[in-house]
Design a protein around this motif. Structure first.
Motif, PDB file in Angstrom:
ATOM      1  N   GLU A   1       0.832  -1.211   0.000  1.00 24.16           N
ATOM      2  CA  GLU A   1       0.000   0.000   0.000  1.00 24.16           C
ATOM      3  C   GLU A   1       0.867   1.262   0.000  1.00 24.16           C
ATOM      4  OE1 GLU A   1      -3.123   2.210   2.975  1.00 24.16           O
ATOM      5  OE2 GLU A   1      -3.074   0.015   2.998  1.00 24.16           O
ATOM      6  N   ARG A   2       1.915   1.268   0.807  1.00 27.74           N
ATOM      7  CA  ARG A   2       2.834   2.412   0.842  1.00 27.74           C
ATOM      8  C   ARG A   2       3.497   2.612  -0.518  1.00 27.74           C
ATOM      9  NH1 ARG A   2       6.264   0.469   5.060  1.00 27.74           N
ATOM     10  NH2 ARG A   2       7.903   1.153   3.678  1.00 27.74           N
ATOM     11  N   MET A   3       3.876   1.520  -1.126  1.00 34.42           N
ATOM     12  CA  MET A   3       4.512   1.575  -2.445  1.00 34.42           C
ATOM     13  C   MET A   3       3.550   2.187  -3.467  1.00 34.42           C
ATOM     14  SD  MET A   3       7.515   0.459  -3.706  1.00 34.42           S
ATOM     15  CE  MET A   3       8.021  -1.033  -2.908  1.00 34.42           C
ATOM     16  N   ALA A   4       2.302   1.789  -3.440  1.00 32.38           N
ATOM     17  CA  ALA A   4       1.297   2.277  -4.390  1.00 32.38           C
ATOM     18  C   ALA A   4       1.056   3.774  -4.232  1.00 32.38           C
ATOM     19  CB  ALA A   4      -0.016   1.520  -4.211  1.00 32.38           C
ATOM     20  N   LYS A   5       1.087   4.263  -2.992  1.00 31.27           N
ATOM     21  CA  LYS A   5       0.762   5.671  -2.721  1.00 31.27           C
ATOM     22  C   LYS A   5       1.962   6.612  -2.815  1.00 31.27           C
ATOM     23  CE  LYS A   5      -3.350   4.661  -0.174  1.00 31.27           C
ATOM     24  NZ  LYS A   5      -4.151   4.799   0.979  1.00 31.27           N
ATOM     25  N   MET A   6       3.157   6.056  -2.886  1.00 29.06           N
ATOM     26  CA  MET A   6       4.359   6.885  -3.018  1.00 29.06           C
ATOM     27  C   MET A   6       4.341   7.550  -4.389  1.00 29.06           C
ATOM     28  SD  MET A   6       8.287   5.539  -2.560  1.00 29.06           S
ATOM     29  CE  MET A   6       7.723   4.427  -1.297  1.00 29.06           C
ATOM     30  N   THR A   7       4.733   8.818  -4.447  1.00 30.78           N
ATOM     31  CA  THR A   7       4.730   9.494  -5.744  1.00 30.78           C
ATOM     32  C   THR A   7       6.036   9.233  -6.488  1.00 30.78           C
ATOM     33  OG1 THR A   7       5.596  11.579  -4.883  1.00 30.78           O
ATOM     34  CG2 THR A   7       3.192  11.335  -4.950  1.00 30.78           C
ATOM     35  N   PHE A   8       5.894   9.079  -7.794  1.00 28.27           N
ATOM     36  CA  PHE A   8       7.054   8.885  -8.651  1.00 28.27           C
ATOM     37  C   PHE A   8       8.006  10.072  -8.517  1.00 28.27           C
ATOM     38  CE2 PHE A   8       8.991   9.724 -12.877  1.00 28.27           C
ATOM     39  CZ  PHE A   8       9.879   8.663 -12.885  1.00 28.27           C
ATOM     40  N   GLY A   9       7.444  11.280  -8.462  1.00 34.01           N
ATOM     41  CA  GLY A   9       8.249  12.499  -8.365  1.00 34.01           C
ATOM     42  C   GLY A   9       9.061  12.602  -7.090  1.00 34.01           C
ATOM     43  N   SER A  10       8.634  11.923  -6.032  1.00 29.49           N
ATOM     44  CA  SER A  10       9.398  11.964  -4.781  1.00 29.49           C
ATOM     45  C   SER A  10      10.612  11.041  -4.842  1.00 29.49           C
ATOM     46  CB  SER A  10       8.511  11.586  -3.589  1.00 29.49           C
ATOM     47  OG  SER A  10       8.152  10.213  -3.633  1.00 29.49           O
ATOM     48  N   VAL A  11      10.562  10.023  -5.682  1.00 26.25           N
ATOM     49  CA  VAL A  11      11.651   9.053  -5.804  1.00 26.25           C
ATOM     50  C   VAL A  11      12.595   9.416  -6.950  1.00 26.25           C
ATOM     51  CG1 VAL A  11      12.176   6.603  -6.163  1.00 26.25           C
ATOM     52  CG2 VAL A  11      10.189   7.263  -4.808  1.00 26.25           C
ATOM     53  N   TYR A  12      12.047  10.012  -7.988  1.00 23.26           N
ATOM     54  CA  TYR A  12      12.819  10.344  -9.191  1.00 23.26           C
ATOM     55  C   TYR A  12      14.128  11.090  -8.897  1.00 23.26           C
ATOM     56  CZ  TYR A  12      14.069  12.504 -13.622  1.00 23.26           C
ATOM     57  OH  TYR A  12      14.761  12.934 -14.722  1.00 23.26           O
ATOM     58  N   PRO A  13      14.127  12.149  -8.051  1.00 26.83           N
ATOM     59  CA  PRO A  13      15.403  12.833  -7.783  1.00 26.83           C
ATOM     60  C   PRO A  13      16.469  11.904  -7.186  1.00 26.83           C
ATOM     61  CG  PRO A  13      13.574  14.128  -6.929  1.00 26.83           C
ATOM     62  CD  PRO A  13      13.017  12.801  -7.361  1.00 26.83           C
ATOM     63  N   HIS A  14      16.039  10.917  -6.427  1.00 28.66           N
ATOM     64  CA  HIS A  14      16.974   9.950  -5.848  1.00 28.66           C
ATOM     65  C   HIS A  14      17.573   9.064  -6.941  1.00 28.66           C
ATOM     66  CE1 HIS A  14      15.879  11.132  -1.793  1.00 28.66           C
ATOM     67  NE2 HIS A  14      14.613  11.095  -2.186  1.00 28.66           N
ATOM     68  N   TYR A  15      16.748   8.719  -7.937  1.00 25.63           N
ATOM     69  CA  TYR A  15      17.258   7.964  -9.079  1.00 25.63           C
ATOM     70  C   TYR A  15      18.338   8.776  -9.800  1.00 25.63           C
ATOM     71  CZ  TYR A  15      13.133   4.791  -8.950  1.00 25.63           C
ATOM     72  OH  TYR A  15      12.171   3.874  -8.606  1.00 25.63           O
ATOM     73  N   VAL A  16      18.041  10.056 -10.046  1.00 26.25           N
ATOM     74  CA  VAL A  16      18.988  10.925 -10.750  1.00 26.25           C
ATOM     75  C   VAL A  16      20.298  11.028  -9.981  1.00 26.25           C
ATOM     76  CG1 VAL A  16      19.438  13.270 -11.584  1.00 26.25           C
ATOM     77  CG2 VAL A  16      17.178  12.254 -11.908  1.00 26.25           C
ATOM     78  N   ILE A  17      20.211  11.285  -8.692  1.00 29.35           N
ATOM     79  CA  ILE A  17      21.410  11.408  -7.852  1.00 29.35           C
ATOM     80  C   ILE A  17      22.212  10.109  -7.882  1.00 29.35           C
ATOM     81  CG2 ILE A  17      22.218  11.605  -5.458  1.00 29.35           C
ATOM     82  CD1 ILE A  17      19.826  13.611  -5.064  1.00 29.35           C
ATOM     83  N   LYS A  18      21.522   8.990  -7.754  1.00 27.19           N
ATOM     84  CA  LYS A  18      22.198   7.689  -7.712  1.00 27.19           C
ATOM     85  C   LYS A  18      22.985   7.427  -8.992  1.00 27.19           C
ATOM     86  CE  LYS A  18      21.371   2.838  -6.718  1.00 27.19           C
ATOM     87  NZ  LYS A  18      20.448   1.895  -6.101  1.00 27.19           N
TER      88      LYS A  18
END
Length: 121
Positions: A9-26
């Motif tokens: 449920e947490r995974m479903a409600k997490m926004t893509f935009g909140s994770v995307y910057p972490h992908y870029v940084i990584k």
């Protein structure tokens, strides 16, 4: 590995935009580019750069993100461990798709050749 009851449920409600910057940084920290990250996202989802930016700006959840995606037919060939979970054993389809994306980003950051990441070899 046991997961918390509300993990999917947490995974479903997490926004893509909140994770995307972490992908870029990584990926950038490991010498890869944002363009390569977008290539990986496009391969998995069918989204072009404009659509990716739109999804970020619209603050879509991962559930909405993958509802709009046209998942690549070779996505099920993404296997292995990510975040302590074996991808091919994840029973929730949405969580599995999110982990597909996580695994691709991880492979990009680890310097894997793009042909292997995109499962063309």
């Amino acid at each position: 590995m046991n997961k918390p009851a509300n993990h999917d449920e947490r995974m479903a409600k997490m926004t893509f935009g909140s994770v995307y910057p972490h992908y870029v940084i990584k990926v950038e920290k490991k010498g890869r580019s944002k363009a390569e990250l977008h290539e990986v996202i496009t391969w998995l989802t069918g989204f072009d750069d404009e659509k990716i930016e739109s999804l970020i700006n619209d603050k879509v959840t991962f559930e909405q993100f993958f509802e709009q995606a046209n998942l690549h037919p070779n996505a099920p060939s993404i296997k292995g461990m990510i975040c302590g979970y074996r991808i091919e054993e994840i029973d929730n389809p949405l969580t599995q798709k999110v982990r597909y994306l996580d695994k691709l980003v991880d492979e990009l950051a680890k310097g894997r050749k793009m042909e292997k990441i995109l499962r063309t070899e």
